[in-house]
Design a protein around this motif. Structure first.
Motif, PDB file in Angstrom:
ATOM      1  N   ALA A 221       0.831  -1.215   0.000  1.00 43.13           N
ATOM      2  CA  ALA A 221       0.000   0.000   0.000  1.00 43.13           C
ATOM      3  C   ALA A 221       0.862   1.261   0.000  1.00 43.13           C
ATOM      4  CB  ALA A 221      -0.943   0.000   1.200  1.00 43.13           C
ATOM      5  N   LEU A 222       2.093   1.160   0.463  1.00 42.63           N
ATOM      6  CA  LEU A 222       2.989   2.317   0.469  1.00 42.63           C
ATOM      7  C   LEU A 222       3.390   2.750  -0.935  1.00 42.63           C
ATOM      8  CD1 LEU A 222       5.265   1.443   3.526  1.00 42.63           C
ATOM      9  CD2 LEU A 222       3.421   3.149   3.408  1.00 42.63           C
ATOM     10  N   GLY A 223       3.124   1.925  -1.927  1.00 40.07           N
ATOM     11  CA  GLY A 223       3.428   2.273  -3.304  1.00 40.07           C
ATOM     12  C   GLY A 223       2.341   3.109  -3.973  1.00 40.07           C
ATOM     13  N   PHE A 224       1.271   3.410  -3.258  1.00 43.07           N
ATOM     14  CA  PHE A 224       0.171   4.211  -3.779  1.00 43.07           C
ATOM     15  C   PHE A 224       0.291   5.638  -3.248  1.00 43.07           C
ATOM     16  CE2 PHE A 224      -1.193  -0.081  -4.217  1.00 43.07           C
ATOM     17  CZ  PHE A 224      -2.067  -0.109  -5.290  1.00 43.07           C
ATOM     18  N   ALA A 225      -0.378   6.573  -3.881  1.00 39.13           N
ATOM     19  CA  ALA A 225      -0.367   7.960  -3.419  1.00 39.13           C
ATOM     20  C   ALA A 225      -1.139   8.107  -2.113  1.00 39.13           C
ATOM     21  CB  ALA A 225      -0.966   8.879  -4.485  1.00 39.13           C
ATOM     22  N   ARG A 226      -2.184   7.285  -1.961  1.00 39.55           N
ATOM     23  CA  ARG A 226      -3.014   7.362  -0.759  1.00 39.55           C
ATOM     24  C   ARG A 226      -3.555   5.982  -0.438  1.00 39.55           C
ATOM     25  NH1 ARG A 226      -8.037  11.584   0.231  1.00 39.55           N
ATOM     26  NH2 ARG A 226      -8.338  11.091   2.428  1.00 39.55           N
ATOM     27  N   ALA A 227      -3.584   5.667   0.855  1.00 40.78           N
ATOM     28  CA  ALA A 227      -4.117   4.388   1.312  1.00 40.78           C
ATOM     29  C   ALA A 227      -5.136   4.637   2.414  1.00 40.78           C
ATOM     30  CB  ALA A 227      -3.002   3.488   1.835  1.00 40.78           C
ATOM     31  N   PHE A 228      -6.206   3.857   2.379  1.00 34.57           N
ATOM     32  CA  PHE A 228      -7.231   3.876   3.413  1.00 34.57           C
ATOM     33  C   PHE A 228      -7.196   2.522   4.105  1.00 34.57           C
ATOM     34  CE2 PHE A 228      -8.834   6.243  -0.291  1.00 34.57           C
ATOM     35  CZ  PHE A 228      -9.069   7.485   0.254  1.00 34.57           C
ATOM     36  N   LEU A 229      -7.074   2.514   5.417  1.00 34.83           N
ATOM     37  CA  LEU A 229      -7.128   1.271   6.192  1.00 34.83           C
ATOM     38  C   LEU A 229      -8.378   1.310   7.059  1.00 34.83           C
ATOM     39  CD1 LEU A 229      -5.883  -1.414   7.152  1.00 34.83           C
ATOM     40  CD2 LEU A 229      -4.672  -0.098   8.919  1.00 34.83           C
ATOM     41  N   LEU A 230      -9.332   0.442   6.746  1.00 34.94           N
ATOM     42  CA  LEU A 230     -10.546   0.325   7.555  1.00 34.94           C
ATOM     43  C   LEU A 230     -10.294  -0.727   8.615  1.00 34.94           C
ATOM     44  CD1 LEU A 230     -13.273   0.188   4.741  1.00 34.94           C
ATOM     45  CD2 LEU A 230     -12.152   2.183   5.734  1.00 34.94           C
ATOM     46  N   PHE A 231     -10.661  -0.421   9.859  1.00 36.95           N
ATOM     47  CA  PHE A 231     -10.464  -1.403  10.920  1.00 36.95           C
ATOM     48  C   PHE A 231     -11.584  -1.295  11.938  1.00 36.95           C
ATOM     49  CE2 PHE A 231      -8.416   2.391  12.426  1.00 36.95           C
ATOM     50  CZ  PHE A 231      -8.578   2.394  13.804  1.00 36.95           C
ATOM     51  N   ASP A 232     -11.787  -2.383  12.668  1.00 38.69           N
ATOM     52  CA  ASP A 232     -12.811  -2.420  13.715  1.00 38.69           C
ATOM     53  C   ASP A 232     -12.177  -2.980  14.984  1.00 38.69           C
ATOM     54  OD1 ASP A 232     -12.593  -5.172  13.296  1.00 38.69           O
ATOM     55  OD2 ASP A 232     -14.511  -5.331  12.255  1.00 38.69           O
ATOM     56  N   ASP A 233     -12.996  -3.348  15.946  1.00 40.59           N
ATOM     57  CA  ASP A 233     -12.460  -3.850  17.213  1.00 40.59           C
ATOM     58  C   ASP A 233     -11.610  -5.100  17.033  1.00 40.59           C
ATOM     59  OD1 ASP A 233     -13.414  -1.837  18.853  1.00 40.59           O
ATOM     60  OD2 ASP A 233     -15.301  -2.872  19.284  1.00 40.59           O
ATOM     61  N   THR A 234     -11.949  -5.936  16.049  1.00 41.66           N
ATOM     62  CA  THR A 234     -11.198  -7.182  15.870  1.00 41.66           C
ATOM     63  C   THR A 234      -9.826  -6.953  15.244  1.00 41.66           C
ATOM     64  OG1 THR A 234     -12.174  -7.656  13.711  1.00 41.66           O
ATOM     65  CG2 THR A 234     -13.330  -8.526  15.644  1.00 41.66           C
ATOM     66  N   THR A 235      -9.650  -5.833  14.557  1.00 43.21           N
ATOM     67  CA  THR A 235      -8.368  -5.550  13.899  1.00 43.21           C
ATOM     68  C   THR A 235      -7.695  -4.296  14.460  1.00 43.21           C
ATOM     69  OG1 THR A 235      -9.582  -4.428  12.117  1.00 43.21           O
ATOM     70  CG2 THR A 235      -8.971  -6.730  11.743  1.00 43.21           C
TER      71      THR A 235
END
Length: 141
Positions: A94-108
């Motif tokens: 993901a670091l190779g992209f201009a922008r990254a979104f990481l969705l996370f919840d309580d389990t992650t």
């Protein structure tokens, strides 16, 4: 490079992805969605019925033409500069992209915290943390 962390408390990954995909297309960018479940395809059609969120799967026909591409990994056949990690699992690609979104919840959440700390040492990388309040995404850090 910018990484946005989105804590899923009231929104599902599918709802948040549809919102972020809509904003991404509005900015004139393409999006790669990685780690999406089976419900993602339907959510992109139904979440905003008044807006057409054109998308396809990486293993489908014309993957390279899709403005939003659902894929099992970070290979952007559609030339996307933005990547969304829908399953809460960080991928170094993901670091190779201009922008990254990481969705996370309580389990992650623990993994997201580790990623937040580790990425804090990356030169030239901007990190943002978002959470929902009254249905709107509010920047927390």
């Amino acid at each position: 490079m910018r990484v946005d962390f989105y804590l899923l408390e009231t929104a599902s990954a599918e709802q948040a992805t549809a919102q972020l995909a809509r904003a991404t297309l509005g900015a004139g960018e393409r999006l790669l969605v990685v780690g999406a479940g089976d419900d993602m395809d339907r959510a992109l059609w139904e979440e905003f019925p008044q807006h057409f969120l054109a998308h396809g799967r990486a293993d489908g026909p014309h993957a390279e033409r899709q403005p939003i591409l659902l894929a099992p990994d970070c290979a952007a056949a559609n030339g996307a500069r933005y990547v969304l990690l829908a399953d809460g699992q960080w991928r170094e690609e993901a670091l190779g992209f201009a922008r990254a979104f990481l969705l996370f919840d309580d389990t992650t959440r623990a993994g997201a915290r580790d990623t937040w700390r580790r990425l804090g040492n990356e030169a030239g990388l901007e990190r943002n943390f978002w959470r929902q309040e009254s249905g709107r995404w509010i920047k927390q850090a």
